[in-house]
Scaffold this active site. Structure first.
Site, mmCIF file in Angstrom:
data_model
loop_
_atom_site.group_PDB
_atom_site.id
_atom_site.type_symbol
_atom_site.label_atom_id
_atom_site.label_comp_id
_atom_site.label_asym_id
_atom_site.label_seq_id
_atom_site.Cartn_x
_atom_site.Cartn_y
_atom_site.Cartn_z
ATOM 1 N N GLU A 130 -5.454 -8.529 0.951
ATOM 2 C CA GLU A 130 -6.075 -8.165 2.235
ATOM 3 C C GLU A 130 -7.544 -7.868 2.006
ATOM 4 O OE1 GLU A 130 -4.363 -4.918 4.508
ATOM 5 O OE2 GLU A 130 -2.331 -5.655 4.124
ATOM 6 N N GLU B 293 0.789 -1.229 0.000
ATOM 7 C CA GLU B 293 0.000 0.000 0.000
ATOM 8 C C GLU B 293 0.826 1.287 0.000
ATOM 9 O OE1 GLU B 293 -2.871 -0.109 3.162
ATOM 10 O OE2 GLU B 293 -3.889 -1.851 2.334
HETATM 11 C C1 FCB Z 1 -4.380 -1.978 5.622
HETATM 12 C C2 FCB Z 1 -2.983 -2.350 6.093
HETATM 13 C C3 FCB Z 1 -2.959 -3.432 7.122
HETATM 14 C C4 FCB Z 1 -4.098 -3.313 8.110
HETATM 15 C C5 FCB Z 1 -5.417 -3.122 7.409
HETATM 16 C C6 FCB Z 1 -6.613 -3.035 8.313
HETATM 17 O O1 FCB Z 1 -4.369 -0.670 5.149
HETATM 18 O O2 FCB Z 1 -2.211 -2.791 5.016
HETATM 19 O O3 FCB Z 1 -1.692 -3.403 7.752
HETATM 20 O O4 FCB Z 1 -3.835 -2.338 9.037
HETATM 21 O O5 FCB Z 1 -5.366 -1.992 6.594
#
Ligand code: FCB
Length: 442
Positions: A352, A170
């Site tokens: 994620e 990210e």
């Molecule tokens: C993302 C991050 C991860 C976590 C989630 C909830 O932005 O990559 O580390 O904190 O959010």
């Protein structure tokens, strides 16, 4: 148990189901084995920066409990584990290699190999060594070259033992929270700095790719980007919602896929643009083998005066998770199909996706029913996106276990496994048991 149509690709033996974590969020042991301080250690110590001034000093103590945690992962029956390597454990301020840091990840990787679990390692999940921030951090172009040196060390050491190398997690958050709005370390709130950091991060990614290819020929190499699709609040906001997508989504993916930044955004922010050379864009657009996509929610956008100024609208009649993010599985589907239309994407992994819920252990169990619904609906979106032609090869739940949620500290619980921070006891939640059942039923 999560349920999908019988012919779903999610049941395909090649589809990777995994769980994800990141070094600073779980490891603790910040003073152990010569780890250097990171920008997050510094940021956490600043009054008001993090909820109740929580920090990652202990976190889930995974540095010491990794064996138990990896047993837990194996017990869930997942195919893959995504974790990150902490740069401050690997390279000392004088540039020398800290063998003890490499040894720790060697122990983790060996244990995963023994369990036959596919390994995805993120090389940078936000814990920049503090000594590099002292020299300007991501505002300093030199940091991108330091990253390349660190990647050389890690990838020549582990080579093909790591199946998937993700350069950055990210860069949007690193650049825009770290340097544009100041919500994350190092806490700078300045538009020009945000764009400068962004460019240097993407450059770091591009410099790393050929190094990874040289050192780990048989592994897959890519990057993890976070996207939140922007929906117009009404008909008259369609153009600004599109601009918001250009600014937050395409600003990060277009340089990687096509070697250019979105022109309209570039022109709008011309006064705060960094120096961008053609050569940089060629480096940044090095071919990748996979794209990791992180998604949690959507945004709703309305006009704010003259085009392209916009503001976020908070709808009141929608479901939200504990962190306040709207639950919008349709947004994930739209995001995936839109990106697939706009670019010729490499294989995609959802690296994620997950929900924060206010969990309590009652009689030894955690009934996280909202998280269960969240996974069911978002996995269904992934299934539908595959049916619509998006080449999605895997899905990682964020997160294996509750952990240090950045500026929210330990208040927000994203785990499918509950962590009692007093005792370090792990309790699989209902959502974890549902994963286990689903995976076993394939
Ligand atoms: C993302 C991050 C991860 C976590 C989630 C909830 O932005 O990559 O580390 O904190 O959010």
């Amino acid at each position: 148990m999560y349920r999908f149509p019988e012919d779903s690709k999610l049941y395909d033996p090649d589809f990777l189901f995994g769980v994800a974590t990141a070094s600073y969020q779980i490891e603790g042991a910040t003073n152990v084995d010569d780890r250097c301080p990171s920008i997050w250690d510094t940021f956490c110590a600043k009054p008001g920066a993090v909820y109740k001034q929580h920090n990652g000093d202990v976190a889930c103590d995974h540095y010491h409990l990794y064996q138990d945690d990896l047993n837990l992962i194996a017990d869930l029956g997942v195919d893959a584990y995504r974790f990150s390597i902490a740069w401050p454990r690997i390279i000392r301020p004088d540039g020398t290699i800290n063998q003890k840091g490499l040894d720790f990840y060697d122990r983790v990787i060996s244990a995963l190999e023994e369990k036959n679990i596919t390994i995805m390692a993120t090389l940078y999940h936000w814990d920049l060594p503090q000594y590099l921030d002292d020299q300007g951090g991501w505002l300093n172009r030199e940091t991108a070259y330091k990253f390349a040196e660190y990647v050389e060390v890690v990838s020549s050491y582990f080579g093909d033992r790591i199946d998937f190398y993700a350069t950055l997690n990210e860069p949007w958050c690193s650049a825009f929270h770290g340097y544009r709005d100041g919500k994350h370390a190092p806490g700078i709130a300045d538009e020009k700095s945000g764009y400068q950091a962004c460019h240097n991060l993407l450059l770091a990614h591009g410099l790393a790719i050929p190094i990874l290819r040289k050192n780990a020929e048989n592994s897959k190499h890519g990057i993890v980007l976070n996207f939140t699709p922007n929906y117009p609040a009404n008909e008259s906001a369609i153009d600004v919602a599109d601009f918001a997508d250009q600014e937050h989504t395409h600003w990060f993916i277009k340089p990687i896929m096509e070697g250019k930044y979105p022109e309209e955004v570039y022109q709008h922010y011309i006064d705060v643009m960094p120096l961008i050379s053609e050569e940089d864009m060629a480096v940044i657009s090095a071919e990748i083998d996979f794209l990791g996509i992180n998604n949690y929610t959507r945004s709703v956008i309305d006009k704010d005066g003259q085009y392209p100024n916009y503001k976020k609208v908070e709808l009141s009649d929608v479901e939200r998770t504990h962190i306040g993010w709207e639950v919008c599985p349709e947004g994930l589907l739209k995001l995936l199909t839109d990106l697939n239309q706009a670019y010729s994407l490499p294989p995609v992994y959802i690296t994620e996706n997950g929900a924060a819920t206010d969990d309590k252990v009652i009689d030894g169990a955690v009934d996280d029913e909202q998280r269960c619904r969240y996974y069911q609906s978002h996995l269904s979106s992934v299934d539908q996106a595959i049916r619509k032609g998006v080449d999605i090869r895997g899905y990682f739940a964020w997160s294996l276990m509750d952990n240090f949620e950045w500026s929210e500290g330990y208040k927000m619980r994203f785990g499918i496994v509950h962590v009692d921070y007093e005792t370090q006891e792990r309790t699989p939640k209902r959502s974890a048991l549902a994963f286990k059942e689903t995976l076993a039923s394939r």
